[in-house]
Design a protein around this motif. Structure first.
Motif, PDB file in Angstrom:
ATOM      1  N   GLU A   1       2.576  -3.970   1.026  1.00  0.00           N
ATOM      2  CA  GLU A   1       1.431  -3.366   0.332  1.00  0.00           C
ATOM      3  C   GLU A   1       0.188  -4.222   0.507  1.00  0.00           C
ATOM      4  OE1 GLU A   1       1.028  -0.321  -0.951  1.00  0.00           O
ATOM      5  OE2 GLU A   1       3.019  -0.044  -0.089  1.00  0.00           O
TER       6      GLU A   1
ATOM      7  N   ASN B   1      -3.204  -2.951   2.354  1.00  0.00           N
ATOM      8  CA  ASN B   1      -4.498  -3.044   1.666  1.00  0.00           C
ATOM      9  C   ASN B   1      -5.503  -3.857   2.474  1.00  0.00           C
ATOM     10  OD1 ASN B   1      -3.614  -1.442  -0.449  1.00  0.00           O
ATOM     11  ND2 ASN B   1      -2.973  -3.183  -1.694  1.00  0.00           N
TER      12      ASN B   1
ATOM     13  N   ASP C   1       3.203   6.036   5.250  1.00  0.00           N
ATOM     14  CA  ASP C   1       3.951   5.579   4.083  1.00  0.00           C
ATOM     15  C   ASP C   1       5.327   5.135   4.525  1.00  0.00           C
ATOM     16  OD1 ASP C   1       1.913   6.079   2.255  1.00  0.00           O
ATOM     17  OD2 ASP C   1       2.512   8.178   2.017  1.00  0.00           O
TER      18      ASP C   1
END
Length: 193
Positions: free
Chosen positions: A4, A8, A192
Motif C-alpha cells: 500500500e 501510494n 488491485d
C-alpha cells in the motif's frame, strides 16, 4: 503494508510520460527511499522464502539497491550483471539486451567466477516492462548452467506484456509488488491485489 505504501508513493510521486514511461526516480531508482525498499525486500523474502536459492542476480544500476537489501534479508550473495566489462574481468558470460526506457541496446556481462552451473538464482529488478532485461539474465544463466528459481519486480507494467514473455521462456515464478494496468493519457492506474 509495504504494498500500500508503494502504491501510494507511485500515485503521489510517480510521473508518467508519453509512450508508457513511468518515472519513479524520487523514491526507487535515483533518490531511494531505503525504508520502503527494505519493506519491499521483506515482502520478496516472504514470497520467495520457500524456494531453494543460493544467489540473487540483478543488472546494474537500478536493480542493485533492492537486490542488495534482499540479499541482506535472506543472507545470500548478490551478483549484478555489469553494463561495461572491466579490464579485470577475464572470462565472462555475455549477452545483449534492449532498454525500453533508454531506447537503445547494451551488452551485459557476468564473470564466470560468480555464476556457475548448479546455482539456483532469484532475479530482482525495479521494473518489468517488455521483459528484455530479464530475458538477458535468462540467457546469462543458461550460458552458466544456472537455474532461475524466480523473478521479482518492484513495478510491473502489465500492458507491456513482459510477464507473458517470461512465462513463454519457462519462468513460472514471477512476483511484482505493484502492477500498473495502464498509463493511458498519462493517468497511472494500479491493479488491485
Amino acid at each position: 503494508m509495504a504494498l500500500e505504501v508503494l502504491k501510494n508513493r507511485i500515485l503521489a510521486d510517480g510521473k508518467c510520460f508519453e509512450g508508457g514511461i513511468l518515472k519513479v526516480d524520487k523514491f526507487i531508482n535515483h533518490q531511494m527511499d531505503a525504508y520502503l525498499i527494505k519493506q519491499i525486500a521483506d515482502e520478496f523474502a516472504r514470497r520467495f522464502g520457500d524456494l531453494h536459492i543460493n544467489k540473487i542476480i540483478t543488472v546494474e544500476a537500478s536493480g542493485i539497491a533492492p537486490a542488495v537489501i534482499l540479499g541482506y534479508v535472506m543472507n545470500l550473495p548478490v551478483v549484478f550483471a555489469k553494463k561495461n566489462m572491466p579490464s579485470t574481468m577475464k572470462d565472462a558470460y555475455v549477452t545483449n539486451v534492449s532498454s525500453f526506457t533508454k531506447q537503445r541496446d547494451f551488452t551485459i556481462f557476468v564473470s564466470k567466477e560468480f555464476l556457475s552451473a548448479g546455482d539456483h538464482v532469484l532475479f530482482i529488478d525495479d521494473f518489468l516492462a517488455f521483459g528484455s532485461t530479464a530475458k538477458g539474465v535468462i540467457e546469462l544463466c543458461q550460458q552458466a548452467g544456472a537455474y532461475i528459481e524466480g523473478m521479482g519486480f518492484i513495478i510491473e507494467k502489465e500492458f507491456q506484456h513482459g510477464r507473458e514473455t517470461l512465462q513463454q521462456l519457462g519462468i513460472s515464478r514471477i512476483e511484482s509488488m505493484a502492477v500498473i494496468e495502464s498509463l493511458d493519457n498519462c493517468e497511472i492506474k494500479i491493479k488491485d491485489n
